[in-house]
Scaffold this motif. Structure first.
Motif, PDB file in Angstrom:
ATOM      1  N   ILE A  20       0.765  -1.097   0.058  1.00  0.00           N
ATOM      2  CA  ILE A  20       0.061   0.076  -0.100  1.00  0.00           C
ATOM      3  C   ILE A  20       0.779   1.281  -0.178  1.00  0.00           C
ATOM      4  CG2 ILE A  20      -1.772   1.458   1.511  1.00  0.00           C
ATOM      5  CD1 ILE A  20      -2.813  -1.128   0.074  1.00  0.00           C
ATOM      6  N   PHE A  21       1.988   1.157   0.743  1.00  0.00           N
ATOM      7  CA  PHE A  21       2.745   2.435   0.917  1.00  0.00           C
ATOM      8  C   PHE A  21       3.488   2.662  -0.370  1.00  0.00           C
ATOM      9  CE2 PHE A  21       2.800   1.774   5.627  1.00  0.00           C
ATOM     10  CZ  PHE A  21       1.952   2.645   5.776  1.00  0.00           C
ATOM     11  N   ALA A  22       4.052   1.496  -0.989  1.00  0.00           N
ATOM     12  CA  ALA A  22       4.619   1.373  -2.363  1.00  0.00           C
ATOM     13  C   ALA A  22       3.514   2.252  -3.101  1.00  0.00           C
ATOM     14  CB  ALA A  22       5.119   0.195  -2.653  1.00  0.00           C
ATOM     15  N   LEU A  23       2.394   1.467  -3.322  1.00  0.00           N
ATOM     16  CA  LEU A  23       1.450   2.113  -4.466  1.00  0.00           C
ATOM     17  C   LEU A  23       1.258   3.715  -4.037  1.00  0.00           C
ATOM     18  CD1 LEU A  23      -0.567   1.854  -6.456  1.00  0.00           C
ATOM     19  CD2 LEU A  23      -2.242   0.896  -4.691  1.00  0.00           C
ATOM     20  N   ALA A  24       1.085   3.997  -2.815  1.00  0.00           N
ATOM     21  CA  ALA A  24       0.965   5.577  -2.413  1.00  0.00           C
ATOM     22  C   ALA A  24       1.893   6.187  -2.760  1.00  0.00           C
ATOM     23  CB  ALA A  24       0.641   5.799  -1.093  1.00  0.00           C
ATOM     24  N   ASN A  25       3.336   5.885  -2.755  1.00  0.00           N
ATOM     25  CA  ASN A  25       4.312   6.670  -3.155  1.00  0.00           C
ATOM     26  C   ASN A  25       4.480   6.593  -4.765  1.00  0.00           C
ATOM     27  OD1 ASN A  25       6.994   8.022  -2.551  1.00  0.00           O
ATOM     28  ND2 ASN A  25       7.914   6.014  -3.539  1.00  0.00           N
ATOM     29  N   ALA A  26       4.169   5.404  -5.402  1.00  0.00           N
ATOM     30  CA  ALA A  26       4.179   5.514  -6.818  1.00  0.00           C
ATOM     31  C   ALA A  26       3.040   6.655  -7.541  1.00  0.00           C
ATOM     32  CB  ALA A  26       3.611   4.236  -7.406  1.00  0.00           C
ATOM     33  N   ILE A  27       1.950   6.631  -6.837  1.00  0.00           N
ATOM     34  CA  ILE A  27       0.758   7.459  -7.226  1.00  0.00           C
ATOM     35  C   ILE A  27       1.348   8.914  -6.955  1.00  0.00           C
ATOM     36  CG2 ILE A  27      -1.619   8.481  -6.653  1.00  0.00           C
ATOM     37  CD1 ILE A  27      -2.183   5.258  -6.331  1.00  0.00           C
ATOM     38  N   GLN A  28       1.805   9.210  -5.859  1.00  0.00           N
ATOM     39  CA  GLN A  28       2.403  10.601  -5.585  1.00  0.00           C
ATOM     40  C   GLN A  28       3.276  11.144  -6.628  1.00  0.00           C
ATOM     41  OE1 GLN A  28       3.939  10.860  -1.625  1.00  0.00           O
ATOM     42  NE2 GLN A  28       4.405  13.099  -2.063  1.00  0.00           N
ATOM     43  N   TYR A  29       4.238  10.299  -7.096  1.00  0.00           N
ATOM     44  CA  TYR A  29       5.135  10.878  -7.953  1.00  0.00           C
ATOM     45  C   TYR A  29       4.915  10.582  -9.468  1.00  0.00           C
ATOM     46  CZ  TYR A  29       7.642  12.214  -3.758  1.00  0.00           C
ATOM     47  OH  TYR A  29       7.849  12.546  -2.600  1.00  0.00           O
ATOM     48  N   LYS A  36       2.517   4.417 -20.138  1.00  0.00           N
ATOM     49  CA  LYS A  36       3.245   3.348 -19.148  1.00  0.00           C
ATOM     50  C   LYS A  36       3.331   3.394 -17.935  1.00  0.00           C
ATOM     51  CE  LYS A  36       6.727   2.230 -22.711  1.00  0.00           C
ATOM     52  NZ  LYS A  36       8.179   1.732 -23.029  1.00  0.00           N
ATOM     53  N   GLN A  37       3.437   4.481 -17.207  1.00  0.00           N
ATOM     54  CA  GLN A  37       3.291   4.770 -15.822  1.00  0.00           C
ATOM     55  C   GLN A  37       1.737   4.441 -15.318  1.00  0.00           C
ATOM     56  OE1 GLN A  37       5.038   8.224 -13.980  1.00  0.00           O
ATOM     57  NE2 GLN A  37       6.971   8.168 -14.896  1.00  0.00           N
ATOM     58  N   VAL A  38       0.769   5.138 -16.184  1.00  0.00           N
ATOM     59  CA  VAL A  38      -0.436   4.860 -15.816  1.00  0.00           C
ATOM     60  C   VAL A  38      -0.878   3.356 -15.866  1.00  0.00           C
ATOM     61  CG1 VAL A  38      -2.785   5.318 -16.399  1.00  0.00           C
ATOM     62  CG2 VAL A  38      -1.172   6.947 -16.329  1.00  0.00           C
ATOM     63  N   ARG A  39      -0.326   2.727 -16.851  1.00  0.00           N
ATOM     64  CA  ARG A  39      -0.766   1.299 -16.877  1.00  0.00           C
ATOM     65  C   ARG A  39      -0.227   0.345 -15.729  1.00  0.00           C
ATOM     66  NH1 ARG A  39      -3.360  -0.480 -21.358  1.00  0.00           N
ATOM     67  NH2 ARG A  39      -3.171   1.094 -22.913  1.00  0.00           N
ATOM     68  N   LYS A  40       1.154   0.598 -15.425  1.00  0.00           N
ATOM     69  CA  LYS A  40       1.830   0.039 -14.349  1.00  0.00           C
ATOM     70  C   LYS A  40       0.821   0.461 -13.109  1.00  0.00           C
ATOM     71  CE  LYS A  40       6.494  -0.234 -13.347  1.00  0.00           C
ATOM     72  NZ  LYS A  40       7.913   0.406 -13.195  1.00  0.00           N
ATOM     73  N   ILE A  41       0.285   1.703 -12.722  1.00  0.00           N
ATOM     74  CA  ILE A  41      -0.360   1.793 -11.511  1.00  0.00           C
ATOM     75  C   ILE A  41      -1.422   0.952 -11.403  1.00  0.00           C
ATOM     76  CG2 ILE A  41      -1.382   3.721 -10.414  1.00  0.00           C
ATOM     77  CD1 ILE A  41       0.873   5.614 -10.775  1.00  0.00           C
ATOM     78  N   VAL A  42      -2.401   0.989 -12.660  1.00  0.00           N
ATOM     79  CA  VAL A  42      -3.617   0.435 -12.920  1.00  0.00           C
ATOM     80  C   VAL A  42      -3.392  -1.376 -12.436  1.00  0.00           C
ATOM     81  CG1 VAL A  42      -5.331  -0.529 -14.480  1.00  0.00           C
ATOM     82  CG2 VAL A  42      -4.672   2.044 -14.302  1.00  0.00           C
ATOM     83  N   LYS A  43      -2.373  -1.718 -13.114  1.00  0.00           N
ATOM     84  CA  LYS A  43      -2.267  -3.169 -12.908  1.00  0.00           C
ATOM     85  C   LYS A  43      -1.575  -3.530 -11.248  1.00  0.00           C
ATOM     86  CE  LYS A  43      -0.539  -4.072 -17.649  1.00  0.00           C
ATOM     87  NZ  LYS A  43       0.552  -4.302 -18.572  1.00  0.00           N
ATOM     88  N   LYS A  44      -0.882  -2.493 -10.918  1.00  0.00           N
ATOM     89  CA  LYS A  44      -0.736  -2.792  -9.279  1.00  0.00           C
ATOM     90  C   LYS A  44      -2.080  -2.514  -8.550  1.00  0.00           C
ATOM     91  CE  LYS A  44       3.366  -1.599  -7.786  1.00  0.00           C
ATOM     92  NZ  LYS A  44       4.446  -1.175  -7.008  1.00  0.00           N
ATOM     93  N   VAL A  45      -2.937  -1.654  -8.792  1.00  0.00           N
ATOM     94  CA  VAL A  45      -4.017  -1.397  -8.239  1.00  0.00           C
ATOM     95  C   VAL A  45      -4.887  -2.643  -8.167  1.00  0.00           C
ATOM     96  CG1 VAL A  45      -6.230  -0.296  -8.038  1.00  0.00           C
ATOM     97  CG2 VAL A  45      -4.166   0.862  -8.066  1.00  0.00           C
TER      98      VAL A  45
END
Length: 82
Positions: A20-29, A36-45
């Protein structure tokens, strides 16, 4: 994570707080204009929420986020995964 509060959340949700903290950090930055970044975040969520996402749904979510460009509305993603 040794905090009893976080351990309680982990046991109730089955989700590791470090993820959760890693995801929050990824979203923050994240650059929400970068596909590519958006796809990575969607897959992680999707993985953390244990909600499989089809390629079509992933494309829909990614395109929606890219159109808005600068922020991520987790509520919108949650509704799309729902």
């Amino acid at each position: 994570m040794q905090n009893p509060f976080f351990k309680q959340i982990e046991s109730k949700t089955g989700v590791d707080m470090e993820e959760i903290f890693a995801l929050a950090n990824a979203i923050q930055y994240a650059d929400f204009t970068n596909e590519k970044q958006v796809r990575k975040i969607v897959k992680k969520v999707s993985r953390i929420a244990n909600k499989p996402v089809t390629k079509e749904l992933e494309d829909q979510i990614v395109n929606s986020i890219l159109q808005e460009g600068q922020s991520l509305d987790l509520g919108k993603i949650q509704k799309m995964l729902g």
